[in-house]
Design an enzyme around this catalytic site. Sequence first.
Site, PDB file in Angstrom:
ATOM      1  N   GLU A  38      76.168 -34.442 115.609  1.00 45.92           N
ATOM      2  CA  GLU A  38      76.995 -35.345 114.819  1.00 45.92           C
ATOM      3  C   GLU A  38      76.866 -34.958 113.340  1.00 45.92           C
ATOM      4  O   GLU A  38      75.761 -34.698 112.864  1.00 45.92           O
ATOM      5  CB  GLU A  38      76.535 -36.803 115.003  1.00 45.92           C
ATOM      6  N   MET A  60      80.768 -24.304 105.283  1.00 47.80           N
ATOM      7  CA  MET A  60      81.835 -25.302 105.382  1.00 47.80           C
ATOM      8  C   MET A  60      82.536 -25.339 106.748  1.00 47.80           C
ATOM      9  O   MET A  60      83.668 -25.820 106.839  1.00 47.80           O
ATOM     10  CB  MET A  60      82.858 -25.080 104.261  1.00 47.80           C
ATOM     11  N   ARG A  61      81.884 -24.858 107.800  1.00 50.71           N
ATOM     12  CA  ARG A  61      82.448 -25.006 109.148  1.00 50.71           C
ATOM     13  C   ARG A  61      81.578 -25.972 109.932  1.00 50.71           C
ATOM     14  O   ARG A  61      80.335 -25.898 109.848  1.00 50.71           O
ATOM     15  CB  ARG A  61      82.487 -23.669 109.908  1.00 50.71           C
ATOM     16  N   GLY A  66      76.965 -20.491  96.465  1.00 52.62           N
ATOM     17  CA  GLY A  66      75.595 -20.122  96.820  1.00 52.62           C
ATOM     18  C   GLY A  66      74.536 -20.474  95.799  1.00 52.62           C
ATOM     19  O   GLY A  66      73.521 -19.778  95.702  1.00 52.62           O
ATOM     20  N   LEU A 119      79.647 -27.114 113.047  1.00 52.36           N
ATOM     21  CA  LEU A 119      79.034 -26.355 114.139  1.00 52.36           C
ATOM     22  C   LEU A 119      79.096 -27.156 115.437  1.00 52.36           C
ATOM     23  O   LEU A 119      78.908 -28.372 115.441  1.00 52.36           O
ATOM     24  CB  LEU A 119      77.586 -26.026 113.776  1.00 52.36           C
ATOM     25  N   ASN A 154      72.516 -23.040  95.991  1.00 51.78           N
ATOM     26  CA  ASN A 154      71.311 -23.376  96.767  1.00 51.78           C
ATOM     27  C   ASN A 154      70.673 -22.126  97.373  1.00 51.78           C
ATOM     28  O   ASN A 154      69.444 -22.025  97.458  1.00 51.78           O
ATOM     29  CB  ASN A 154      71.642 -24.394  97.854  1.00 51.78           C
ATOM     30  N   HIS A 188      72.461 -31.900 102.116  1.00 52.23           N
ATOM     31  CA  HIS A 188      73.648 -32.730 101.952  1.00 52.23           C
ATOM     32  C   HIS A 188      73.543 -33.488 100.629  1.00 52.23           C
ATOM     33  O   HIS A 188      72.490 -34.048 100.316  1.00 52.23           O
ATOM     34  CB  HIS A 188      73.766 -33.720 103.118  1.00 52.23           C
TER      35      HIS A 188
HETATM   36  C1  GRF Z   1      75.924 -28.391  97.794  1.00 52.77           C
HETATM   37  O1  GRF Z   1      76.268 -29.513  97.044  1.00 52.77           O
HETATM   38  C2  GRF Z   1      75.344 -28.795  99.116  1.00 52.77           C
HETATM   39  O2  GRF Z   1      74.636 -29.984  99.064  1.00 52.77           O
HETATM   40  C3  GRF Z   1      76.567 -28.964  99.983  1.00 52.77           C
HETATM   41  O3  GRF Z   1      77.448 -27.950  99.570  1.00 52.77           O
HETATM   42  C4  GRF Z   1      77.162 -27.590  98.225  1.00 52.77           C
HETATM   43  C5  GRF Z   1      76.908 -26.130  98.216  1.00 52.77           C
HETATM   44  O4  GRF Z   1      76.760 -25.608  96.910  1.00 52.77           O
HETATM   45  N1  GRF Z   1      76.215 -28.911 101.377  1.00 52.77           N
HETATM   46  P1  GRF Z   1      76.202 -24.150  96.711  1.00 52.77           P
HETATM   47  O5  GRF Z   1      77.148 -23.215  97.453  1.00 52.77           O
HETATM   48  O6  GRF Z   1      74.825 -24.095  97.246  1.00 52.77           O
HETATM   49  O7  GRF Z   1      76.255 -23.907  95.229  1.00 52.77           O
END
Ligand code: GRF
Length: 217
Positions: free
Chosen positions: A146, A93-94, A14, A96, A16, A112
């Site tokens: 996609e 990480m799923r 987490g 959708l 981000n 991403h």
């Molecule tokens: C980040 O690199 C994001 O771009 C990718 O998954 C990672 C998540 O990291 N989709 P965090 O959980 O936000 O530290």
Amino acid sequence: MSKLKLGVLISGRGSNLQALIDACAAPDFPAEIALVLSNKADAFGLERAAKAGIATAVVSHRDYPGDKPAFEAAMNATLRDSGVELVCLAGFMRLLSPWFVGQWHNALINIHPSLLPSFKGLDTHQRALDTGVRFHGCTVHYVRPEMDEGPIIAQAAVPVLPGDDAHRLADRVLDSEHRLYPHAVRLIAEGRARVDGDLVRIEGPVPELAAVVNPPL
Ligand code: GRF
């Protein structure tokens, strides 16, 4: 003016999410986090949310074995019940389904770790190194069914430097993610990012950037 209500979907550390929490702490930021939803009960991001006094929920895919529609319906209902207006994927990480993506058409964004459309999928940093690109980075985009497709809202480029390995490069990209995600959310919340077909038009003045050359001139 009322703030745009975010629902942040996570599966892990987490960082981000933390960047969004920190941005939302500024009184003039035009969005607030209504809910942090994780599909994993032990995601560290849930602790970050709790520390910030933000509501959390866990909807575990393991509670719906072989029944993705029910898993997604539960997530959808939880988000709606919290009044969420914009869903932000932040290391969720799923994959959708088209159904879920359709429920949140143009109200679902993702970050991403590559300059899309290059390097969709996983392991983006090593693949960037293996390809020899001189710039790498991250992208915030609206989600389409996609994987890693959809109108691009904002991108941040970082240089690939001599001696980089995937970890060093990932750290540099991650720093840029933490600046980009709040910026993209702000553009949306202020009504400055408008979806027009497959593109996002940015409204209002945008300063011109100089060319960046790597290796430097
Ligand atoms: C980040 O690199 C994001 O771009 C990718 O998954 C990672 C998540 O990291 N989709 P965090 O959980 O936000 O530290």
